[in-house]
Design a protein around this motif. Structure first.
Motif, PDB file in Angstrom:
ATOM      1  N   SER A  82       0.856  -1.185   0.000  1.00  0.00           N
ATOM      2  CA  SER A  82       0.000   0.000   0.000  1.00  0.00           C
ATOM      3  C   SER A  82       0.895   1.239   0.000  1.00  0.00           C
ATOM      4  CB  SER A  82      -0.937  -0.014   1.215  1.00  0.00           C
ATOM      5  OG  SER A  82      -0.195  -0.043   2.423  1.00  0.00           O
ATOM      6  N   THR A  83       0.311   2.411   0.235  1.00  0.00           N
ATOM      7  CA  THR A  83       1.090   3.645   0.268  1.00  0.00           C
ATOM      8  C   THR A  83       0.856   4.373   1.584  1.00  0.00           C
ATOM      9  OG1 THR A  83      -0.493   5.292  -0.558  1.00  0.00           O
ATOM     10  CG2 THR A  83       0.514   3.807  -2.196  1.00  0.00           C
ATOM     11  N   ASP A  84       1.699   5.360   1.841  1.00  0.00           N
ATOM     12  CA  ASP A  84       1.563   6.106   3.090  1.00  0.00           C
ATOM     13  C   ASP A  84       0.477   7.181   3.018  1.00  0.00           C
ATOM     14  OD1 ASP A  84       2.928   7.763   1.367  1.00  0.00           O
ATOM     15  OD2 ASP A  84       4.515   8.306   2.784  1.00  0.00           O
ATOM     16  N   HIS A  85      -0.304   7.194   1.931  1.00  0.00           N
ATOM     17  CA  HIS A  85      -1.449   8.088   1.819  1.00  0.00           C
ATOM     18  C   HIS A  85      -2.758   7.363   2.167  1.00  0.00           C
ATOM     19  CE1 HIS A  85       0.581  11.429  -0.511  1.00  0.00           C
ATOM     20  NE2 HIS A  85       1.467  10.458  -0.603  1.00  0.00           N
ATOM     21  N   GLY A  86      -2.692   6.103   2.505  1.00  0.00           N
ATOM     22  CA  GLY A  86      -3.888   5.300   2.725  1.00  0.00           C
ATOM     23  C   GLY A  86      -4.641   5.683   3.983  1.00  0.00           C
ATOM     24  N   TYR A  87      -5.898   5.297   4.011  1.00  0.00           N
ATOM     25  CA  TYR A  87      -6.776   5.594   5.141  1.00  0.00           C
ATOM     26  C   TYR A  87      -6.425   4.708   6.330  1.00  0.00           C
ATOM     27  CZ  TYR A  87     -11.173   6.705   7.519  1.00  0.00           C
ATOM     28  OH  TYR A  87     -12.119   7.138   8.417  1.00  0.00           O
ATOM     29  N   GLY A  88      -6.456   5.274   7.524  1.00  0.00           N
ATOM     30  CA  GLY A  88      -6.002   4.565   8.710  1.00  0.00           C
ATOM     31  C   GLY A  88      -6.737   3.265   8.971  1.00  0.00           C
ATOM     32  N   ALA A  89      -8.073   3.275   8.881  1.00  0.00           N
ATOM     33  CA  ALA A  89      -8.837   2.061   9.144  1.00  0.00           C
ATOM     34  C   ALA A  89      -8.548   0.977   8.117  1.00  0.00           C
ATOM     35  CB  ALA A  89     -10.333   2.376   9.161  1.00  0.00           C
ATOM     36  N   VAL A  90      -8.241   1.374   6.883  1.00  0.00           N
ATOM     37  CA  VAL A  90      -7.887   0.390   5.862  1.00  0.00           C
ATOM     38  C   VAL A  90      -6.542  -0.244   6.184  1.00  0.00           C
ATOM     39  CG1 VAL A  90      -7.285   0.112   3.425  1.00  0.00           C
ATOM     40  CG2 VAL A  90      -9.288   1.459   4.069  1.00  0.00           C
ATOM     41  N   LEU A 135      -8.497   8.774  -4.685  1.00  0.00           N
ATOM     42  CA  LEU A 135      -8.349  10.117  -4.137  1.00  0.00           C
ATOM     43  C   LEU A 135      -8.086   9.961  -2.649  1.00  0.00           C
ATOM     44  CD1 LEU A 135      -8.496  13.195  -4.292  1.00  0.00           C
ATOM     45  CD2 LEU A 135     -10.978  13.034  -4.039  1.00  0.00           C
ATOM     46  N   THR A 136      -6.915  10.373  -2.217  1.00  0.00           N
ATOM     47  CA  THR A 136      -6.504  10.103  -0.843  1.00  0.00           C
ATOM     48  C   THR A 136      -7.296  10.962   0.148  1.00  0.00           C
ATOM     49  OG1 THR A 136      -4.742  11.771  -0.826  1.00  0.00           O
ATOM     50  CG2 THR A 136      -4.189   9.570  -1.656  1.00  0.00           C
ATOM     51  N   SER A 137      -7.512  10.429   1.326  1.00  0.00           N
ATOM     52  CA  SER A 137      -8.259  11.141   2.355  1.00  0.00           C
ATOM     53  C   SER A 137      -7.376  12.136   3.099  1.00  0.00           C
ATOM     54  CB  SER A 137      -8.859  10.142   3.347  1.00  0.00           C
ATOM     55  OG  SER A 137      -9.553  10.811   4.382  1.00  0.00           O
ATOM     56  N   ALA A 138      -6.221  11.695   3.562  1.00  0.00           N
ATOM     57  CA  ALA A 138      -5.365  12.545   4.386  1.00  0.00           C
ATOM     58  C   ALA A 138      -4.738  13.683   3.603  1.00  0.00           C
ATOM     59  CB  ALA A 138      -4.270  11.701   5.036  1.00  0.00           C
ATOM     60  N   THR A 139      -4.414  13.449   2.321  1.00  0.00           N
ATOM     61  CA  THR A 139      -3.654  14.425   1.543  1.00  0.00           C
ATOM     62  C   THR A 139      -4.407  14.980   0.346  1.00  0.00           C
ATOM     63  OG1 THR A 139      -2.611  12.584   0.343  1.00  0.00           O
ATOM     64  CG2 THR A 139      -1.434  13.475   2.253  1.00  0.00           C
ATOM     65  N   ALA A 140      -5.644  14.549   0.137  1.00  0.00           N
ATOM     66  CA  ALA A 140      -6.487  15.069  -0.950  1.00  0.00           C
ATOM     67  C   ALA A 140      -5.752  15.050  -2.287  1.00  0.00           C
ATOM     68  CB  ALA A 140      -6.980  16.474  -0.618  1.00  0.00           C
ATOM     69  N   ARG A 141      -5.123  13.934  -2.600  1.00  0.00           N
ATOM     70  CA  ARG A 141      -4.357  13.808  -3.836  1.00  0.00           C
ATOM     71  C   ARG A 141      -5.003  12.762  -4.747  1.00  0.00           C
ATOM     72  NH1 ARG A 141       0.856  14.372  -6.340  1.00  0.00           N
ATOM     73  NH2 ARG A 141       0.391  13.683  -8.473  1.00  0.00           N
ATOM     74  N   LEU A 142      -5.249  13.156  -5.983  1.00  0.00           N
ATOM     75  CA  LEU A 142      -5.785  12.241  -6.980  1.00  0.00           C
ATOM     76  C   LEU A 142      -4.633  11.442  -7.572  1.00  0.00           C
ATOM     77  CD1 LEU A 142      -8.437  11.509  -8.520  1.00  0.00           C
ATOM     78  CD2 LEU A 142      -7.762  13.234 -10.220  1.00  0.00           C
ATOM     79  N   LEU A 143      -4.717  10.113  -7.470  1.00  0.00           N
ATOM     80  CA  LEU A 143      -3.651   9.247  -7.965  1.00  0.00           C
ATOM     81  C   LEU A 143      -4.032   8.656  -9.321  1.00  0.00           C
ATOM     82  CD1 LEU A 143      -2.642   7.299  -4.711  1.00  0.00           C
ATOM     83  CD2 LEU A 143      -1.743   9.459  -5.581  1.00  0.00           C
ATOM     84  N   PRO A 144      -3.037   8.389 -10.165  1.00  0.00           N
ATOM     85  CA  PRO A 144      -3.302   7.850 -11.510  1.00  0.00           C
ATOM     86  C   PRO A 144      -3.588   6.350 -11.461  1.00  0.00           C
ATOM     87  CG  PRO A 144      -0.939   8.094 -11.194  1.00  0.00           C
ATOM     88  CD  PRO A 144      -1.594   8.635  -9.941  1.00  0.00           C
ATOM     89  N   ALA A 200     -16.504  27.472  15.790  1.00  0.00           N
ATOM     90  CA  ALA A 200     -17.758  27.009  15.190  1.00  0.00           C
ATOM     91  C   ALA A 200     -17.558  26.604  13.734  1.00  0.00           C
ATOM     92  CB  ALA A 200     -18.846  28.064  15.305  1.00  0.00           C
ATOM     93  N   ALA A 201     -16.472  25.884  13.486  1.00  0.00           N
ATOM     94  CA  ALA A 201     -16.163  25.414  12.137  1.00  0.00           C
ATOM     95  C   ALA A 201     -15.748  23.951  12.212  1.00  0.00           C
ATOM     96  CB  ALA A 201     -15.040  26.241  11.517  1.00  0.00           C
ATOM     97  N   GLU A 202     -16.358  23.144  11.367  1.00  0.00           N
ATOM     98  CA  GLU A 202     -15.983  21.738  11.280  1.00  0.00           C
ATOM     99  C   GLU A 202     -15.028  21.551  10.104  1.00  0.00           C
ATOM    100  OE1 GLU A 202     -16.467  19.486  13.349  1.00  0.00           O
ATOM    101  OE2 GLU A 202     -18.151  20.165  14.582  1.00  0.00           O
ATOM    102  N   VAL A 203     -13.801  21.156  10.430  1.00  0.00           N
ATOM    103  CA  VAL A 203     -12.782  20.899   9.428  1.00  0.00           C
ATOM    104  C   VAL A 203     -12.148  19.549   9.746  1.00  0.00           C
ATOM    105  CG1 VAL A 203     -12.309  23.354   9.088  1.00  0.00           C
ATOM    106  CG2 VAL A 203     -10.984  22.058  10.782  1.00  0.00           C
ATOM    107  N   SER A 204     -11.271  19.112   8.890  1.00  0.00           N
ATOM    108  CA  SER A 204     -10.492  17.916   9.173  1.00  0.00           C
ATOM    109  C   SER A 204      -9.051  18.328   9.410  1.00  0.00           C
ATOM    110  CB  SER A 204     -10.571  16.932   7.993  1.00  0.00           C
ATOM    111  OG  SER A 204      -9.764  15.796   8.236  1.00  0.00           O
ATOM    112  N   VAL A 205      -8.467  17.811  10.478  1.00  0.00           N
ATOM    113  CA  VAL A 205      -7.050  18.042  10.753  1.00  0.00           C
ATOM    114  C   VAL A 205      -6.354  16.687  10.698  1.00  0.00           C
ATOM    115  CG1 VAL A 205      -5.343  18.952  12.359  1.00  0.00           C
ATOM    116  CG2 VAL A 205      -7.593  20.029  12.200  1.00  0.00           C
ATOM    117  N   MET A 206      -5.365  16.587   9.863  1.00  0.00           N
ATOM    118  CA  MET A 206      -4.666  15.327   9.646  1.00  0.00           C
ATOM    119  C   MET A 206      -3.201  15.446  10.074  1.00  0.00           C
ATOM    120  SD  MET A 206      -6.990  13.438   8.026  1.00  0.00           S
ATOM    121  CE  MET A 206      -8.379  13.527   6.896  1.00  0.00           C
ATOM    122  N   ALA A 207      -2.653  14.363  10.571  1.00  0.00           N
ATOM    123  CA  ALA A 207      -1.217  14.260  10.800  1.00  0.00           C
ATOM    124  C   ALA A 207      -0.681  13.287   9.765  1.00  0.00           C
ATOM    125  CB  ALA A 207      -0.929  13.754  12.216  1.00  0.00           C
TER     126      ALA A 207
END
Length: 393
Positions: A110-118, A168-177, A352-359
């Motif tokens: 896999s890659t280091d852009h993958g979703y944690g639960a996966v 399309l990665t979740s943590a980095t919002a990158r579209l992969l080929p 009062a803002a819902e965002v995503s914060v990723m490490a």
């Protein structure tokens, strides 16, 4: 470089949702938001179910599920005979992993852009079977051609059994080929599982043309379906090997029925999914996609400017239609999962803002989404107040 102009809002779109008007909901990619019409569709189905459960769960339910499956598959460019409704992408990934028949000498790459639960699902299946999990680092600045070569070099013919990549990665919002990655893996006899959690609704897709062995995508994010609605698409050579996570009375029917049927599951969300696509089409599918991508790009630049991040330090999403963008946070801020979660909660409580914060790779990143119910002032208000919050430590 100036901030790009924001898109024109879509009149009346905000009124289609029941979101709290006192909160800037800039994290559609997490749990989505269900339009009022889809909520009402599901409630009518629930009323039908409760009026006569025996009749609702009778033979006609499998026909209704098949109709929904065909509708969603057509929207995604997938073969309905190879498409199964599942609860979410993580569930579809687990079904595919369990059905692979991994052995002791096999490897899942896999890659280091993958979703944690996966990643956790892969780790569990490897523990169970004795297989090995390995991850490739994909630099944020890499071009598509470079990404393909990194993956090509990372494959171990005869050892790598499965390549797991995000469309399309979740943590980095990158579209992969992914189509090119599938082609490279096929050259080496490696099966491919594509995690496309964010693709349905956001991006145009022809799943069968990608050629992956397994493709999984959520409809409850960008497809406006009720939560718990996703599809698992399986290539013909794997369909008779698919094993559901739980055996049911439809086990003998094979895929996709054996995966979809889960006894007294509440199927009303799945049956309501076509209403979500109807909402998208009513608003104008391409209009929505163009609006959302442009709004996310606008929000990214407004917040980045407020944090002093130059445009050259903003990652390229890899395609013009991506409606999620990330902004690097100052060094030392939200560099761990725990710190990222704590910062997200502070932003929600105080701004009062819902965002995503990723490490990701030891760096904190703020992820912003664009959706038809969002307005430019929500991003501007976040940008005006976020620097002071971060300065408080």
């Amino acid at each position: 470089m100036s901030v790009p102009p924001p898109p024109e809002s879509i009149p009346g779109a905000r009124l289609l949702f029941t979101l709290d008007p006192s909160v800037s909901y800039l994290n559609h990619g997490a749990f989505g938001a269900v339009p009022v019409g889809v909520q009402r569709t599901q409630q009518r189905l629930r009323d039908e179910m409760e009026a006569n459960p025996q009749r609702f769960f009778g033979q006609s339910l499998t026909d209704r599920l098949a109709h929904t499956r065909r509708h969603l598959a057509a929207f995604l460019g997938a073969d309905p005979e190879g498409t199964a409704l599942v609860g979410n992408t993580t569930t579809g990934v687990a079904v595919a992993l369990q059905s692979l028949g991994l052995r002791h000498d096999d490897e899942v790459l896999s890659t280091d852009h993958g979703y944690g639960a996966v990643h956790l699902s892969v780790a569990r299946e490897c523990r169970r079977t004795g297989a090995t999990a390995r991850s490739l680092h994909l630099p944020l600045s890499a071009s598509d051609a470079q990404l393909v070569e990194i993956v090509r070099a990372g494959l171990r013919p005869g050892r790598t059994r499965l390549l797991l990549v995000d469309q399309l990665t979740s943590a980095t919002a990158r579209l992969l080929p992914v189509a090119a990655l599938v082609a490279v893996a096929r050259e080496h006899g490696v099966a491919v599982l594509v995690d496309a959690a964010h693709v349905p609704g956001m991006l145009p897709v022809q799943v069968d043309a990608i050629g992956a062995d397994f493709w999984v995508g959520n409809l409850h994010k960008w497809g406006f379906a009720p939560r718990g609605t996703a599809v698992l698409v399986v290539a013909p050579r794997w369909r008779d090997r698919i094993e559901p996570l739980v055996v049911s009375w439809q086990q003998a029917s094979g895929f996709p029925g054996n995966v979809e049927w889960q006894a007294t599951l509440d199927y009303t969300g799945w049956l309501s999914a076509p209403a979500g696509l109807y909402t998208l089409r009513t608003l104008g599918l391409e209009r929505v996609r163009t609006h959302n991508a442009a709004l996310a790009a606008y929000g990214q630049r407004v917040v980045a400017d407020a944090l002093g991040v130059p445009p050259t330090d903003l990652p390229d999403p890899g395609g013009p239609g991506v409606a999620m963008r990330i902004v690097p946070l100052p060094p030392g801020v939200a560099g761990t999962l725990e710190a990222a979660g704590a910062l997200r909660a502070r932003i929600a409580d105080r701004l009062a803002a819902e965002v995503s914060v990723m490490a990701w790779n030891g760096r904190g990143w703020l992820r912003l989404c664009g959706q038809v119910y969002n307005t430019t002032d929500e991003y501007e208000r976040l940008a005006s107040r976020l620097p002071a919050l971060l300065a408080q430590g």
